[in-house]
Scaffold this active site. Structure first.
Site, PDB file in Angstrom:
ATOM      1  N   LEU A   1      -6.591 -11.156   0.711  1.00  0.00           N
ATOM      2  CA  LEU A   1      -7.924 -11.048   1.314  1.00  0.00           C
ATOM      3  C   LEU A   1      -8.928 -10.382   0.378  1.00  0.00           C
ATOM      4  O   LEU A   1     -10.078 -10.824   0.255  1.00  0.00           O
ATOM      5  CB  LEU A   1      -7.834 -10.240   2.609  1.00  0.00           C
ATOM      6  CG  LEU A   1      -7.301 -11.014   3.808  1.00  0.00           C
ATOM      7  CD1 LEU A   1      -6.959 -10.057   4.935  1.00  0.00           C
ATOM      8  CD2 LEU A   1      -8.313 -12.065   4.265  1.00  0.00           C
TER       9      LEU A   1
ATOM     10  N   SER B   1      -1.337 -10.461   2.590  1.00  0.00           N
ATOM     11  CA  SER B   1      -2.312 -10.209   3.663  1.00  0.00           C
ATOM     12  C   SER B   1      -1.965 -10.980   4.933  1.00  0.00           C
ATOM     13  O   SER B   1      -2.278 -10.533   6.048  1.00  0.00           O
ATOM     14  CB  SER B   1      -3.718 -10.638   3.221  1.00  0.00           C
ATOM     15  OG  SER B   1      -4.196  -9.825   2.193  1.00  0.00           O
TER      16      SER B   1
ATOM     17  N   HIS C   1       5.582   3.660   7.806  1.00  0.00           N
ATOM     18  CA  HIS C   1       5.152   3.205   9.140  1.00  0.00           C
ATOM     19  C   HIS C   1       6.240   3.555  10.152  1.00  0.00           C
ATOM     20  O   HIS C   1       7.425   3.351   9.880  1.00  0.00           O
ATOM     21  CB  HIS C   1       4.924   1.693   9.103  1.00  0.00           C
ATOM     22  CG  HIS C   1       4.205   1.156  10.297  1.00  0.00           C
ATOM     23  ND1 HIS C   1       4.765   1.137  11.558  1.00  0.00           N
ATOM     24  CD2 HIS C   1       2.973   0.622  10.423  1.00  0.00           C
ATOM     25  CE1 HIS C   1       3.897   0.606  12.405  1.00  0.00           C
ATOM     26  NE2 HIS C   1       2.799   0.281  11.745  1.00  0.00           N
TER      27      HIS C   1
ATOM     28  N   ARG D   1       2.252   0.105  20.080  1.00  0.00           N
ATOM     29  CA  ARG D   1       1.971   1.416  20.676  1.00  0.00           C
ATOM     30  C   ARG D   1       0.521   1.477  21.145  1.00  0.00           C
ATOM     31  O   ARG D   1       0.207   2.085  22.161  1.00  0.00           O
ATOM     32  CB  ARG D   1       2.263   2.531  19.669  1.00  0.00           C
ATOM     33  CG  ARG D   1       3.742   2.856  19.553  1.00  0.00           C
ATOM     34  CD  ARG D   1       4.022   3.796  18.403  1.00  0.00           C
ATOM     35  NE  ARG D   1       3.798   3.145  17.126  1.00  0.00           N
ATOM     36  CZ  ARG D   1       3.097   3.649  16.125  1.00  0.00           C
ATOM     37  NH1 ARG D   1       2.551   4.841  16.241  1.00  0.00           N
ATOM     38  NH2 ARG D   1       2.943   2.978  15.010  1.00  0.00           N
TER      39      ARG D   1
HETATM   40  C1  LIG Z   1       3.915  -6.202   7.795  1.00  0.00           C
HETATM   41  C2  LIG Z   1       2.549  -5.634   7.549  1.00  0.00           C
HETATM   42  C3  LIG Z   1       1.626  -5.624   8.560  1.00  0.00           C
HETATM   43  C4  LIG Z   1       0.357  -5.089   8.323  1.00  0.00           C
HETATM   44  N1  LIG Z   1      -0.540  -5.067   9.342  1.00  0.00           N
HETATM   45  C5  LIG Z   1      -1.767  -4.551   9.122  1.00  0.00           C
HETATM   46  C6  LIG Z   1      -2.731  -4.499  10.167  1.00  0.00           C
HETATM   47  O1  LIG Z   1      -2.497  -4.934  11.303  1.00  0.00           O
HETATM   48  N2  LIG Z   1      -3.937  -3.972   9.893  1.00  0.00           N
HETATM   49  C7  LIG Z   1      -4.261  -3.486   8.668  1.00  0.00           C
HETATM   50  O2  LIG Z   1      -5.368  -3.005   8.483  1.00  0.00           O
HETATM   51  N3  LIG Z   1      -3.377  -3.550   7.656  1.00  0.00           N
HETATM   52  C8  LIG Z   1      -2.151  -4.077   7.841  1.00  0.00           C
HETATM   53  N4  LIG Z   1      -1.259  -4.119   6.807  1.00  0.00           N
HETATM   54  C9  LIG Z   1      -1.711  -3.801   5.448  1.00  0.00           C
HETATM   55  C10 LIG Z   1      -2.493  -4.976   4.871  1.00  0.00           C
HETATM   56  O3  LIG Z   1      -1.949  -6.183   5.317  1.00  0.00           O
HETATM   57  C11 LIG Z   1      -2.490  -4.990   3.346  1.00  0.00           C
HETATM   58  O4  LIG Z   1      -2.797  -3.707   2.862  1.00  0.00           O
HETATM   59  C12 LIG Z   1      -3.545  -5.944   2.815  1.00  0.00           C
HETATM   60  O5  LIG Z   1      -3.428  -7.210   3.420  1.00  0.00           O
HETATM   61  C13 LIG Z   1      -3.452  -6.079   1.298  1.00  0.00           C
HETATM   62  O6  LIG Z   1      -4.325  -7.103   0.887  1.00  0.00           O
HETATM   63  P1  LIG Z   1      -4.685  -7.312  -0.642  1.00  0.00           P
HETATM   64  O7  LIG Z   1      -5.655  -8.420  -0.701  1.00  0.00           O
HETATM   65  O8  LIG Z   1      -5.076  -6.013  -1.241  1.00  0.00           O
HETATM   66  O9  LIG Z   1      -3.319  -7.733  -1.347  1.00  0.00           O
HETATM   67  P2  LIG Z   1      -2.229  -8.911  -0.994  1.00  0.00           P
HETATM   68  O10 LIG Z   1      -2.538  -9.632   0.262  1.00  0.00           O
HETATM   69  O11 LIG Z   1      -0.937  -8.219  -1.134  1.00  0.00           O
HETATM   70  O12 LIG Z   1      -2.453  -9.898  -2.169  1.00  0.00           O
HETATM   71  C14 LIG Z   1      -2.030  -9.651  -3.478  1.00  0.00           C
HETATM   72  C15 LIG Z   1      -2.265 -10.884  -4.316  1.00  0.00           C
HETATM   73  O13 LIG Z   1      -2.026 -10.553  -5.679  1.00  0.00           O
HETATM   74  C16 LIG Z   1      -1.257 -11.560  -6.296  1.00  0.00           C
HETATM   75  N5  LIG Z   1      -0.562 -10.914  -7.413  1.00  0.00           N
HETATM   76  C17 LIG Z   1       0.210  -9.803  -7.393  1.00  0.00           C
HETATM   77  N6  LIG Z   1       0.603  -9.490  -8.639  1.00  0.00           N
HETATM   78  C18 LIG Z   1       0.063 -10.401  -9.457  1.00  0.00           C
HETATM   79  C19 LIG Z   1       0.094 -10.600 -10.853  1.00  0.00           C
HETATM   80  N7  LIG Z   1       0.742  -9.783 -11.662  1.00  0.00           N
HETATM   81  N8  LIG Z   1      -0.550 -11.675 -11.373  1.00  0.00           N
HETATM   82  C20 LIG Z   1      -1.219 -12.529 -10.570  1.00  0.00           C
HETATM   83  N9  LIG Z   1      -1.314 -12.367  -9.237  1.00  0.00           N
HETATM   84  C21 LIG Z   1      -0.674 -11.324  -8.699  1.00  0.00           C
HETATM   85  C22 LIG Z   1      -0.392 -12.103  -5.187  1.00  0.00           C
HETATM   86  O14 LIG Z   1       0.016 -13.416  -5.493  1.00  0.00           O
HETATM   87  C23 LIG Z   1      -1.356 -12.062  -4.006  1.00  0.00           C
HETATM   88  O15 LIG Z   1      -2.145 -13.237  -4.002  1.00  0.00           O
HETATM   89  C24 LIG Z   1       0.021  -4.603   7.056  1.00  0.00           C
HETATM   90  C25 LIG Z   1       0.970  -4.615   6.041  1.00  0.00           C
HETATM   91  C26 LIG Z   1       2.235  -5.091   6.292  1.00  0.00           C
HETATM   92  C27 LIG Z   1       3.251  -4.991   5.221  1.00  0.00           C
END
Ligand SMILES: Cc1cc2nc3c(=O)[nH]c(=O)nc-3n(C[C@H](O)[C@H](O)[C@H](O)COP(=O)(O)OP(=O)(O)OC[C@H]3O[C@@H](n4cnc5c(N)ncnc54)[C@H](O)[C@@H]3O)c2cc1C
Length: 668
Positions: free
Chosen positions: A15, A44, A257, A273
């Site tokens: 995201l 995400s 968590h 919860r």
């Molecule tokens: C099970 C679970 C449920 C959750 N529920 C919630 C919730 O309800 N509400 C909330 O606020 N948060 C929630 N979170 C936290 C939240 O989902 C994440 O913190 C957030 O979605 C992270 O988004 P991001 O875009 O930073 O990274 P990510 O969505 O992790 O995306 C990382 C991207 O980087 C790419 N990438 C990684 N390394 C490399 C590399 N070396 N080279 C090229 N590409 C790479 C991957 O391919 C991916 O596309 C939850 C987390 C988990 C684990």
């Protein structure tokens, strides 16, 4: 050498990364995204419960606004966050939710009239206002004063990521999938892009760009059991660390968590919860009210995880072949609610535990979940050390979470941070030209090439898989929920040995194209450095703050530790990072350090706290009673935002002169 040029390069298609890419493309910039996997598979998508934004539509959200959201966030962070950034965030979260609605996110909506909910184990009938009918709904989450978490059942991340990726597709933003960034191209002052490897062909490419944004997510998989996807390995943080210049912030701040299922560690959302689920022990007893009389199961995550661990240590856990656990009871919510609002939880329980959560209690235990630490940026998302290097989302330490993030504030950070930082990235690209000596790119390409050659052709014998397992065990055993000096020292010593051994990695499979063993070997060396920044930061921080809980230093110590850890790795041959500290200035805080309202109230006070409280009282007195909340806020702590994001948010409560008689009603 294959060189690919672009204006705005984004590493990561979750995201956060996609939102920055959209902001760049909107400004007509050439934009390119790299990802290990197809964008829609990014981590995400796993987010379940929702994202926080102070819309105040639902009856239990009435009276909410940016001020309340800001205060909850700062308290949640245990005063470790950057309050400017928390303000920027709270101000823009409602804008982001509404924008996402226009991009197709099917937010759960308010239905006017009565609805039955569970609050504190009691059935309560709420009456939603007629005026709120059809507006975006919100549920309760831990550590919040109001019901503020906007949701799409328990598939919020999935809906958001699909809408965001579809928007990016509609804008023709290219995502280069199955590409792994392995090094940043930089000259010590400015970042010029990345060296990346194609995971299918093994080809190395130099992606050269005006701006490079790291949005690679968290580093949860340095731990043995984590709710994170298996690709959340901290490679983005390692890329920054290996520049020797850029710093990582607060890496020791790792969240556990409360409710991951045992033994696999898959999450059941905090929404369980939030919607009224209870925690029970081996006797079926609801124990949280004994520890947290006010917030009970809905204190912030760090507090609930610690209380659960304390309770298990008292012998109140349920014995199982996988160690003791506690129960999450959502049976009282009823089947209809579960099948409507907690569908993923139901599927997880059926598929991974063989139980029906409408009838059976769910075995849960606190598990690694979120990385508060990350690539340290300033409020515009840029690294203070490397111009042109930005970071956003879980990869970053933009620092709105400090030492503990609130549930629902991470999805919100990805889209809000992406929205704000995306504008600063676009400004940077518009104001800077692409200046790079291609020899620099070639030098970094050669370095990565030599690393791969050594792994394939060298005489190393260490197994990447074995080293990784060892690292994960050490992190789990010694750098967990409760920490202490001797165990942390042990972790540091053992991780150093592993890092040394990782210089002698050898491969059984010598293929240069798709080769999981090679991928693992390239990653594990980097992951070990990330693990060492976590362990060293935790060993050095002799206080307890948020998720960093030291048994030997149980007090939050604002006098000596109201600061942010900055880790760098200037000597590539060293076995540990260099730690520095950035003080948080109490005299600039809108909310000076105090009691969070949950957890233990035992902080060592900062010498400036009283002075700042007095100063705030004087400022407010001078403004007088006629000042509105915006004037008061600006007088206390002005913060900056791109112009288009500055306008105030509108709410139902602003337009309703007198909310309908039943709007605030609640009947048992
Ligand atoms: C099970 C679970 C449920 C959750 N529920 C919630 C919730 O309800 N509400 C909330 O606020 N948060 C929630 N979170 C936290 C939240 O989902 C994440 O913190 C957030 O979605 C992270 O988004 P991001 O875009 O930073 O990274 P990510 O969505 O992790 O995306 C990382 C991207 O980087 C790419 N990438 C990684 N390394 C490399 C590399 N070396 N080279 C090229 N590409 C790479 C991957 O391919 C991916 O596309 C939850 C987390 C988990 C684990």
């Amino acid at each position: 050498m294959k060189l690919i040029y672009t204006d705005s390069l984004v590493v990561g298609a979750g995201l956060a990364g996609l939102r920055v890419a959209i902001a760049s493309k909107e400004r007509g910039l050439d934009t390119l995204v790299l990802s290990l996997i197809p964008a829609k598979r990014s981590h995400s998508a796993a987010a379940q419960g929702g994202m926080q934004a102070s819309l105040g539509n639902a009856v239990k959200g009435m009276g909410d606004d940016e001020d309340v959201h800001f205060q909850d966030t700062v308290k949640g962070s245990d005063w470790g966050c950057d309050q400017d950034v928390a303000r920027m965030f709270a101000h823009c979260a409602p804008k982001a939710v509404r924008e996402l609605a226009t991009w197709g996110v099917p937010w759960s909506r308010v239905s006017a009239g009565p609805r039955d909910v569970i609050v504190n184990a009691q059935k309560v009938t709420l009456h939603e206002a007629q005026e709120a009918h059809g507006l975006i709904n919100a549920r309760d989450f831990g550590g919040t004063k109001k019901w503020r978490t906007c949701y799409t059942a328990d598939g919020t991340g999935h809906s958001l990521l699909y809408a965001m990726d579809n928007k990016a597709i509609s804008m023709d933003i290219p995502v280069h999938e199955r590409i792994e960034a392995l090094a940043l191209i930089h000259d010590g002052k400015r970042c010029h892009g990345v060296i990346a490897r194609c995971l299918i062909t093994g080809e190395l490419r130099a992606y050269v760009a005006k701006s490079t944004t790291i949005a690679t997510g968290g580093y949860g998989r340095i731990y043995e059991v984590s709710t994170n996807a298996i690709i959340c390995e901290g490679i983005g943080q390692a890329l920054a660390l290996e520049t020797g210049v850029a710093t990582l912030g607060n890496m020791e701040a790792v969240q556990f968590h409360p409710t991951a299922i045992v033994p696999v560690g898959i999450l059941t959302t905090e929404g369980c919860r939030g919607d009224g689920g209870l925690l029970r022990d081996k006797d079926g007893y609801r124990f949280m009210p004994d520890y947290e009389s006010d917030k009970k199961e809905l204190a912030s995550r760090d507090v609930v995880s610690r209380r659960m661990t304390e309770h298990i240590r008292k012998g109140k856990g349920v014995d199982s072949p996988y160690g003791p656990h506690l129960w999450l009871d959502i049976t009282l919510l009823g089947r209809k609610h579960i099948e409507t609002n907690l569908r993923e939880v139901q599927e997880i329980c059926e598929n991974f535990l063989g139980i029906d959560p409408a009838k059976d209690w769910i075995p849960v235990r606190p598990t690694q979940h979120y990385s508060m630490g990350g690539i340290r940026t300033n409020a515009t998302g840029e690294s203070p050390q490397l111009k042109g290097l930005f970071s956003v989302g879980e990869a970053a330490c933009w620092d709105m979470h400090g030492f503990n993030r609130l549930g629902g504030n991470s999805l919100a950070e990805t889209v809000v941070g992406g929205m704000i930082i995306g504008k600063y990235v676009a400004d940077f690209c518009e104001n800077n030209s692409l200046e790079i000596d291609t020899q620099l790119a070639e030098r970094f390409m050669q370095q990565v090439q030599s690393e791969i050659d050594l792994l394939i052709e060298g005489d190393g014998h260490e197994s990447a898989f074995a080293l990784k397992r060892e690292m994960q065990r050490i992190m789990m055993d010694y750098v967990g929920i409760f920490r202490n000096g001797p165990e942390l020292d042990k972790a540091v010593a053992e991780l150093k040995v592993l890092l040394e051994r990782s210089r002698k990695l050898g491969l059984k499979c010598k293929k240069r194209h798709a080769n999981p063993e090679l991928v693992e070997a390239l990653r594990v060396k980097r992951m070990l450095k990330v693990a060492l920044t976590v362990a060293c930061g935790a060993a050095a921080r002799t206080e307890s703050r948020g998720a960093h809980a030291r048994e030997d230093f149980p007090q939050r110590n604002d006098r000596d530790w109201l600061n942010r850890t900055l880790a760098s790795w200037p000597d590539a041959d060293a076995l540990e990072p260099v730690l520095n500290y950035e003080a948080l200035d109490v005299m600039k805080m809108e909310l000076p350090p105090g009691y969070r309202g949950y957890g233990i109230n035992n902080a060592i006070v900062h010498p400036d706290t009283e002075k700042r409280e007095q100063q705030i009282a004087n400022i407010l007195a001078e403004l007088g009673e006629d000042a509105d909340r915006y004037q008061r806020q600006r007088a206390l702590m002005p913060f900056e935002l791109p112009e288009s994001l500055q306008p105030n948010n509108e709410r139902l409560s602003d337009t309703l002169k007198s909310p309908s008689a039943n709007a605030l009603g609640e009947k048992s």
